[in-house]
Design a protein around this motif. Structure first.
Motif, mmCIF file in Angstrom:
data_model
loop_
_atom_site.group_PDB
_atom_site.id
_atom_site.type_symbol
_atom_site.label_atom_id
_atom_site.label_comp_id
_atom_site.label_asym_id
_atom_site.label_seq_id
_atom_site.Cartn_x
_atom_site.Cartn_y
_atom_site.Cartn_z
ATOM 1 N N MET A 33 0.830 -1.209 0.000
ATOM 2 C CA MET A 33 0.000 0.000 0.000
ATOM 3 C C MET A 33 0.862 1.255 0.000
ATOM 4 S SD MET A 33 -3.359 -0.778 2.323
ATOM 5 C CE MET A 33 -2.491 -1.398 3.756
ATOM 6 N N GLU A 34 1.946 1.251 0.765
ATOM 7 C CA GLU A 34 2.839 2.402 0.807
ATOM 8 C C GLU A 34 3.482 2.654 -0.553
ATOM 9 O OE1 GLU A 34 5.526 1.621 4.029
ATOM 10 O OE2 GLU A 34 4.007 2.089 5.550
ATOM 11 N N VAL A 40 0.982 7.040 -6.594
ATOM 12 C CA VAL A 40 -0.153 7.925 -6.881
ATOM 13 C C VAL A 40 0.206 9.363 -6.505
ATOM 14 C CG1 VAL A 40 -2.515 8.526 -6.169
ATOM 15 C CG2 VAL A 40 -1.925 6.146 -6.692
ATOM 16 N N GLU A 41 0.834 9.535 -5.340
ATOM 17 C CA GLU A 41 1.235 10.868 -4.897
ATOM 18 C C GLU A 41 2.208 11.511 -5.890
ATOM 19 O OE1 GLU A 41 3.665 12.722 -1.153
ATOM 20 O OE2 GLU A 41 2.286 11.069 -0.743
ATOM 21 N N ASP A 42 3.181 10.752 -6.344
ATOM 22 C CA ASP A 42 4.149 11.270 -7.321
ATOM 23 C C ASP A 42 3.462 11.649 -8.633
ATOM 24 O OD1 ASP A 42 6.143 10.856 -5.463
ATOM 25 O OD2 ASP A 42 6.926 9.033 -6.419
ATOM 26 N N MET A 44 0.301 12.533 -9.027
ATOM 27 C CA MET A 44 -0.503 13.742 -8.807
ATOM 28 C C MET A 44 0.388 14.977 -8.736
ATOM 29 S SD MET A 44 -3.690 13.251 -9.037
ATOM 30 C CE MET A 44 -4.150 14.900 -8.564
ATOM 31 N N ASP A 45 1.535 14.853 -8.096
ATOM 32 C CA ASP A 45 2.475 15.976 -8.055
ATOM 33 C C ASP A 45 2.880 16.385 -9.467
ATOM 34 O OD1 ASP A 45 2.416 16.102 -5.299
ATOM 35 O OD2 ASP A 45 4.329 15.042 -5.018
ATOM 36 N N ALA A 46 3.131 15.396 -10.316
ATOM 37 C CA ALA A 46 3.522 15.690 -11.704
ATOM 38 C C ALA A 46 2.381 16.382 -12.451
ATOM 39 C CB ALA A 46 3.923 14.405 -12.424
ATOM 40 N N LEU A 47 1.142 15.962 -12.214
ATOM 41 C CA LEU A 47 0.000 16.621 -12.857
ATOM 42 C C LEU A 47 -0.116 18.069 -12.407
ATOM 43 C CD1 LEU A 47 -2.731 13.827 -12.701
ATOM 44 C CD2 LEU A 47 -1.664 14.770 -14.758
ATOM 45 N N TRP A 48 0.069 18.332 -11.119
ATOM 46 C CA TRP A 48 0.007 19.705 -10.608
ATOM 47 C C TRP A 48 1.124 20.554 -11.211
ATOM 48 C CZ3 TRP A 48 -3.240 22.500 -7.460
ATOM 49 C CH2 TRP A 48 -4.289 21.796 -6.879
#
Length: 73
Positions: A33-34, A40-42, A44-48
């Motif tokens: 899970m980690e 997913v976090e990485d 989303m950061d790239a999308l932002w």
């Protein structure tokens, strides 16, 4: 129907053979899970950072109605 496992699935099955109790299973679940949460976090950061995602899109998703409407019988 023939089912073929990919190399990742085969490797995980071999690793799972060492998990002999519920504690080991919980540790494996947590680790996986980690890993995927970080991915997913990485992403989303790239999308932002690219401007493909912003607060406006966040608000739109938060207000979106995704439930399936029930039909009267």
């Amino acid at each position: 129907m023939e089912s073929t496992l990919n190399p990742t699935q085969l490797h995980l099955l071999k690793m799972f053979s060492f998990a002999k109790d519920s504690k080991a299973l919980a540790e494996i679940r947590t680790a996986l899970m980690e890993i995927f949460a970080k991915r997913v976090e990485d992403d989303m950061d790239a999308l932002w950072e690219s401007g493909a995602w912003d607060n406006k899109k966040n608000e739109k998703v938060l207000k979106e109605h995704l439930r399936t409407p029930y039909k009267a019988k």
